[in-house]
Structures are given as structure tokens and as C-alpha cells.
Scaffold this active site. Structure first.
Site: not given
Ligand code: NAD
Length: 253
Positions: A164, A195, A90, A63-64, A160
Site C-alpha cells: 500500500k 469487510t 480497488n 483478474d488485475v 500488505y
Molecule cells: P474485500 O475483500 O471485500 O474486497 C476486495 C475485492 O478485491 C474482492 O472483491 C476480491 O474478489 C477482489 N480481488 C482480489 N484479487 C483480485 C484480482 N486479482 N482481480 C480482481 N479482483 C480481485 O475487501 P475490501 O475491504 O472491500 O477491500 C477493498 C480495497 O480497500 C482493498 O484494496 C483493500 O486493501 C482496501 N482497504 C480496505 C480497508 C478495510 O479496512 N476494509 C482499509 C484500507 C484499505
């Protein structure tokens, strides 16, 4: 497919590896030869992924937002693989909604995960890299996952987006602080990729209209981050630090 950069001999700890981009990064890095440590709160999902990848993968509870959990995850990674020389921060969450209506707890949760969580993970990784001699080897690699929302004006995701923007700033300042310690810190700002984090939004008419507003009228594919992810973890990026790389299929243009 032959990959452009080898990560053989590296060990990468990836937060949020239970789904979406993080799970993809774990598969990619393992395919490129790295040991991968899959950190997430949901160890059922990371456990299954680790079994799929094989002996070069380890699932650890993480848990980050919890400093003790971050320390324990690195301890477990080192017990299995020795040094962790690559960290991918991530894990991230969103709190969509009008800023006049988003609950205070949701604002706090977003900052705890996306800002404090990135901070705790990156600095624990850097501490250990430095203690293990990254200064001489110049092999420390920390990759922060930001977002193009840091750049865009967009309503409905203010906490959010601000978190970022903070990630990109952390990346620059960490890079400056650890520049002489052989630890490179770079931020990737992806565009919108389908996602779990945004699945609900893209199922709405508003989500469909959002896609039409992009120059190429499409979501980005997760695989479009692969080359940058491999480069920034590889020996080839030795002189690249403090970078903020927008990889977004032109969505922010
Ligand atoms: P996702 O929801 O599938 O993945 C996020 C992951 O983070 C999940 O596995 C979740 O369980 C984990 N997580 C959340 N809180 C946590 C915690 N406290 N400790 C450990 N793990 C935790 O979404 P994603 O799209 O794969 O997102 C991954 C990263 O990419 C994120 O930082 C998101 O902001 C970024 N991002 C996503 C997009 C997009 O369009 N999908 C675009 C830009 C940036």
C-alpha cells in the site's frame, strides 16, 4: 440523500467490485449518474450486483494480476459504454501473519494484486484515456485505493502495508507522468472498515483490542469514503492530482 457531486455522463471501471468497498463504490457511482463497469474474478457476484443496479451497470471478468484480462475488461467496457473516463483501482488482498512465518507465495500474491494489479489497471485506463483525447477534455480520473497501513507501524501485515505504500508512490508518479494528458491520479488511504478482507481478524480478541486502540474506539464506516470518492471522480477535482488523501476517522493519529 442528495449527493454532493454528479457523475452523470461518466463511465467508471471499478476493480474488486464483487464485495466490500468496491461493491459500495459501484452503487455510489451509479447513484451519482455514472455508468459502472464491475470488474472481478467472481462474475456471479458482480452479475447479481449489475442486475440490481440496472442498465447502467455491466459485469466483466477481471483478474488485475493478468494483463490480458485487464485489456479484455476495458474492451468489454468500451463495447458497451464507449469511453472509460474513470478508473477505481480497488482490488486488494491481505496476507496477515508474523513476517517470520508468512509463506513466500502469499507475499508474491499480495504484491501481484495490490502493486502490479494497480499498476496494470491504472496504466491501461490512462493509455485509453489519452488515446481518446483526455488531454483536451481534462476529464481522466484514476483513483487508487491505498490504506493507512502505509503510514502506521503495525505488526502482522507487513507485505500488505508495504504494497500500500507502493500504491501511494505509484499514484504520485503516475500523476506526474500524465499531468499534461488530462488524467488525474489520486490515492485514498482508508482506515479500518469491517469487510471480507478483515472479517476474520475482527472476530478475534486481538481484533477487538485493535478497535479499542483507535482514538474513537470504532471501525470506520464504508460510507465515510463516499464524499471523497465522488469528489475525486467529478469535474470539481480538475486541479487535484497526485494527492494522497487519508480518510480514516482519525485512526492513524
Ligand atoms: P474485500 O475483500 O471485500 O474486497 C476486495 C475485492 O478485491 C474482492 O472483491 C476480491 O474478489 C477482489 N480481488 C482480489 N484479487 C483480485 C484480482 N486479482 N482481480 C480482481 N479482483 C480481485 O475487501 P475490501 O475491504 O472491500 O477491500 C477493498 C480495497 O480497500 C482493498 O484494496 C483493500 O486493501 C482496501 N482497504 C480496505 C480497508 C478495510 O479496512 N476494509 C482499509 C484500507 C484499505
Amino acid at each position: 440523500m442528495s449527493l454532493p457531486f454528479s457523475l452523470a455522463g461518466r463511465t467508471a471501471l471499478i476493480s474488486g467490485a464483487s464485495s466490500g468497498l468496491g461493491a459500495g463504490f459501484a452503487r455510489l457511482y451509479a447513484e451519482a449518474g455514472a455508468n459502472v463497469v464491475l470488474g472481478a474474478r467472481r462474475t456471479d457476484a458482480t452479475g447479481a450486483l449489475a442486475r440490481e443496479i440496472g442498465t447502467q451497470a455491466l459485469a466483466v471478468p477481471l483478474d488485475v494480476t493478468d494483463a490480458a484480462s485487464v485489456v479484455a475488461a476495458f474492451d468489454a467496457a468500451e463495447a458497451r459504454f464507449g469511453r472509460v473516463d474513470t478508473v477505481v483501482a480497488n482490488a486488494g488482498i491481505a496476507a496477515t501473519g508474523r513476517s517470520t512465518e508468512v509463506a513466500p507465495d502469499d507475499i508474491a500474491r499480495v504484491m501481484a494484486t495490490n502493486f502490479t494489479g494497480v499498476y496494470l489497471l491504472a496504466r491501461e485506463g490512462a493509455k485509453r484515456m489519452i488515446a481518446s483525447g483526455s488531454r483536451e477534455r481534462e476529464d481522466g480520473r484514476i483513483i487508487l485505493i491505498g490504506s493507512i497501513t502505509a503510514l502506521l507501524g503495525f505488526s502482522g501485515d507487513a507485505a500488505y502495508a508495504a504494497s500500500k505504500a507502493a500504491v501511494a508512490k505509484l499514484g504520485r508518479d503516475f500523476a506526474r507522468e500524465w499531468a499534461r494528458q488530462g488524467v488525474n491520479v489520486n490515492t485514498i488511504q482508508p482506515g479500518y472498515i469491517h469487510t471480507e478482507i478483515n472479517a476474520d481478524w475482527y472476530a478475534t480478541p486481538g481484533g477487538a483490542a485493535h478497535i479499542q486502540s483507535f482514538p474513537r474506539k470504532r471501525l470506520q464506516t464504508a460510507g465515510s469514503l463516499d464524499a471523497m470518492m465522488l469528489f475525486l471522480a467529478s469535474d470539481a477535482s480538475r486541479s487535484v492530482t497526485g494527492g494522497i488523501f487519508t480518510v480514516d476517522d482519525g485512526q492513524s493519529l
